[in-house]
Motif scaffolding. Structure first.
Motif, PDB file in Angstrom:
ATOM      1  N   ALA A 195     -72.902  44.711  -7.504  1.00  0.00           N
ATOM      2  CA  ALA A 195     -73.266  45.011  -8.966  1.00  0.00           C
ATOM      3  C   ALA A 195     -74.621  44.610  -8.861  1.00  0.00           C
ATOM      4  N   GLY A 196     -75.369  45.751  -9.792  1.00  0.00           N
ATOM      5  CA  GLY A 196     -76.779  45.679  -9.878  1.00  0.00           C
ATOM      6  C   GLY A 196     -76.987  44.478 -10.947  1.00  0.00           C
ATOM      7  N   PRO A 197     -78.346  44.211 -11.075  1.00  0.00           N
ATOM      8  CA  PRO A 197     -78.793  42.883 -12.121  1.00  0.00           C
ATOM      9  C   PRO A 197     -78.523  43.108 -13.515  1.00  0.00           C
ATOM     10  N   ASP A 198     -78.468  44.217 -13.799  1.00  0.00           N
ATOM     11  CA  ASP A 198     -78.229  44.611 -15.370  1.00  0.00           C
ATOM     12  C   ASP A 198     -77.057  44.766 -15.673  1.00  0.00           C
ATOM     13  N   VAL A 199     -76.055  44.479 -14.787  1.00  0.00           N
ATOM     14  CA  VAL A 199     -74.495  44.907 -15.094  1.00  0.00           C
ATOM     15  C   VAL A 199     -74.263  43.398 -15.692  1.00  0.00           C
ATOM     16  N   THR A 200     -73.700  43.330 -16.894  1.00  0.00           N
ATOM     17  CA  THR A 200     -72.832  42.367 -17.641  1.00  0.00           C
ATOM     18  C   THR A 200     -71.576  42.165 -17.391  1.00  0.00           C
ATOM     19  N   GLY A 201     -70.813  43.060 -17.103  1.00  0.00           N
ATOM     20  CA  GLY A 201     -69.261  43.059 -16.997  1.00  0.00           C
ATOM     21  C   GLY A 201     -68.757  44.428 -16.311  1.00  0.00           C
ATOM     22  N   VAL A 202     -67.590  44.260 -15.687  1.00  0.00           N
ATOM     23  CA  VAL A 202     -66.898  45.461 -15.146  1.00  0.00           C
ATOM     24  C   VAL A 202     -65.509  45.309 -15.644  1.00  0.00           C
ATOM     25  N   GLU A 203     -64.801  46.546 -16.112  1.00  0.00           N
ATOM     26  CA  GLU A 203     -63.414  46.627 -16.397  1.00  0.00           C
ATOM     27  C   GLU A 203     -62.737  47.661 -15.562  1.00  0.00           C
ATOM     28  N   ILE A 204     -61.558  47.346 -15.580  1.00  0.00           N
ATOM     29  CA  ILE A 204     -60.638  48.499 -14.656  1.00  0.00           C
ATOM     30  C   ILE A 204     -59.678  49.004 -15.725  1.00  0.00           C
ATOM     31  N   ARG A 205     -59.491  50.217 -15.778  1.00  0.00           N
ATOM     32  CA  ARG A 205     -58.417  50.750 -16.488  1.00  0.00           C
ATOM     33  C   ARG A 205     -57.561  51.854 -15.651  1.00  0.00           C
ATOM     34  N   THR A 206     -56.347  51.544 -15.534  1.00  0.00           N
ATOM     35  CA  THR A 206     -55.451  52.393 -14.557  1.00  0.00           C
ATOM     36  C   THR A 206     -54.958  53.446 -15.311  1.00  0.00           C
ATOM     37  N   ASN A 207     -54.640  54.487 -14.644  1.00  0.00           N
ATOM     38  CA  ASN A 207     -54.000  55.642 -15.337  1.00  0.00           C
ATOM     39  C   ASN A 207     -52.882  55.605 -16.180  1.00  0.00           C
ATOM     40  N   GLY A 208     -52.049  54.408 -15.827  1.00  0.00           N
ATOM     41  CA  GLY A 208     -50.952  54.130 -16.655  1.00  0.00           C
ATOM     42  C   GLY A 208     -51.435  53.378 -17.963  1.00  0.00           C
ATOM     43  N   GLY A 209     -52.834  53.239 -18.246  1.00  0.00           N
ATOM     44  CA  GLY A 209     -52.973  52.473 -19.446  1.00  0.00           C
ATOM     45  C   GLY A 209     -53.161  50.988 -19.266  1.00  0.00           C
TER      46      GLY A 209
END
Length: 255
Positions: A195-209
C-alpha cells in the motif's frame, strides 16, 4: 505401439491425485471458468506475478501454486472451520508484542528459513475471531502466516532478498498474492499486497455483496475471509481509500 504411451503410463503412477475425483462443486467451478474464458471475460494476471508456496505446519508435503490458484495446502479442516465460524468483517489490529507467540510459531517453520522472532519482526498483524493473520520479516524474506493456535497455521512466502516487487503509487496498492483453499464450510481466501503512503484504508467487496475491511499497516494491506473468491478470477473488487477520495479495482487490474 507408440513408445510415448509407455512413458505416459510410467509417469501416471507418480501422480499423487490419480485416484481422486473432483467434487461436484469443483466440476461446476471448472465449467464456469471455461465458459468465462470462451466468452472473453477472463483477464490474465500481470506477468510479473511470482509463484507462491503454502506449507502445512507439521507436514512434510509442500505444494507450490500460482497467484489465484485453488487447492493449496493450508489449515487442517477442523481448525479452518473454527476460524471461519468466528471470522469478523472488521479486523482488530495487534502489535508485535501481542502476537509474539504466533510470530515465534511462524518463525520456526520452514518457509523462508528458520529464525527466532521478535516483536519488531511483525510488520502487520490482525485478529478476526480465533484466527491471527501475520505479515512478518524472516531474515531477508517477508512471509505470511494464518494461525488458529495449537500449532495450526498456514505459511507462505511473500518476498525474498532476490525479488524486488513493484512499488505502489502513493495513492495506490499492488497485489502480491490472492488464493483460496478448502471446500464447503471450511473454504477460506486471502489477499495481500503493498500500500502506498497516502492509502488510509482498503475495502473488499465480493460479487455476492459481502463487504469487509482489510488491514493496512507499514506499507502492506492484507485480509482473509470465508469463501472461494480468492481462488477465482475477478469475483471481488478492491476499494482503496485516501484523503483525496476512493478508487476501485478488479484484482486483475492491480500491478
Amino acid at each position: 505401439m507408440d513408445e510415448r504411451m509407455n512413458d505416459l503410463r510410467n509417469l501416471a503412477v507418480l501422480d499423487p491425485a490419480r485416484d481422486r475425483e473432483p467434487t461436484a462443486m469443483e466440476w461446476t467451478r471448472s465449467q464456469a471458468f471455461v465458459e468465462r474464458v470462451m466468452a472473453g471475460e477472463v483477464t490474465r494476471r500481470p506477468a510479473h506475478q511470482v509463484r507462491r508456496r503454502w506449507m502445512l505446519a507439521g507436514a512434510a508435503a509442500v505444494a507450490a501454486g500460482v497467484v489465484g490458484a485453488v487447492a493449496v495446502p493450508a489449515l487442517f479442516p477442523g481448525a479452518a472451520q473454527e476460524a471461519v465460524a468466528s471470522w469478523t468483517a472488521a479486523p482488530t489490529s495487534r502489535t508485535g508484542e501481542q502476537v509474539l507467540p504466533q510470530a515465534r510459531q511462524c518463525a520456526g517453520n520452514g518457509v523462508g528459513g528458520t529464525t527466532t522472532a521478535t516483536p519488531d519482526d511483525v510488520v502487520l498483524a490482525e485478529q478476526r475471531g480465533k484466527a491471527t493473520l501475520l505479515v512478518m520479516r524472516k531474515g531477508g524474506s517477508v512471509i505470511e502466516c494464518l494461525s488458529t493456535g495449537a500449532d495450526q497455521f498456514a505459511a507462505m512466502g511473500l518476498t525474498d532478498a532476490t525479488t524486488k516487487p513493484p512499488a505502489p503509487a502513493h495513492d495506490g496498492v499492488t497485489l502480491e498474492t490472492m488464493s483460496s483453499f478448502g471446500e464447503g464450510r471450511s473454504m477460506w481466501s486471502n489477499i495481500i499486497g503493498f500500500a502506498g503512503p497516502d492509502v488510509t484504508g482498503v475495502e473488499i467487496r465480493t460479487n455476492g455483496g459481502r463487504v469487509f475491511q482489510a488491514s493496512v499497516k507499514a506499507g502492506w494491506w492484507a485480509a482473509w475471509w470465508p469463501g472461494a473468491e480468492g481462488g477465482e478470477v475477478d469475483t471481488l473488487t478492491v476499494t482503496v481509500h485516501t484523503a483525496a477520495g476512493t478508487t476501485s479495482h478488479r484484482p486483475s487490474e492491480l500491478p
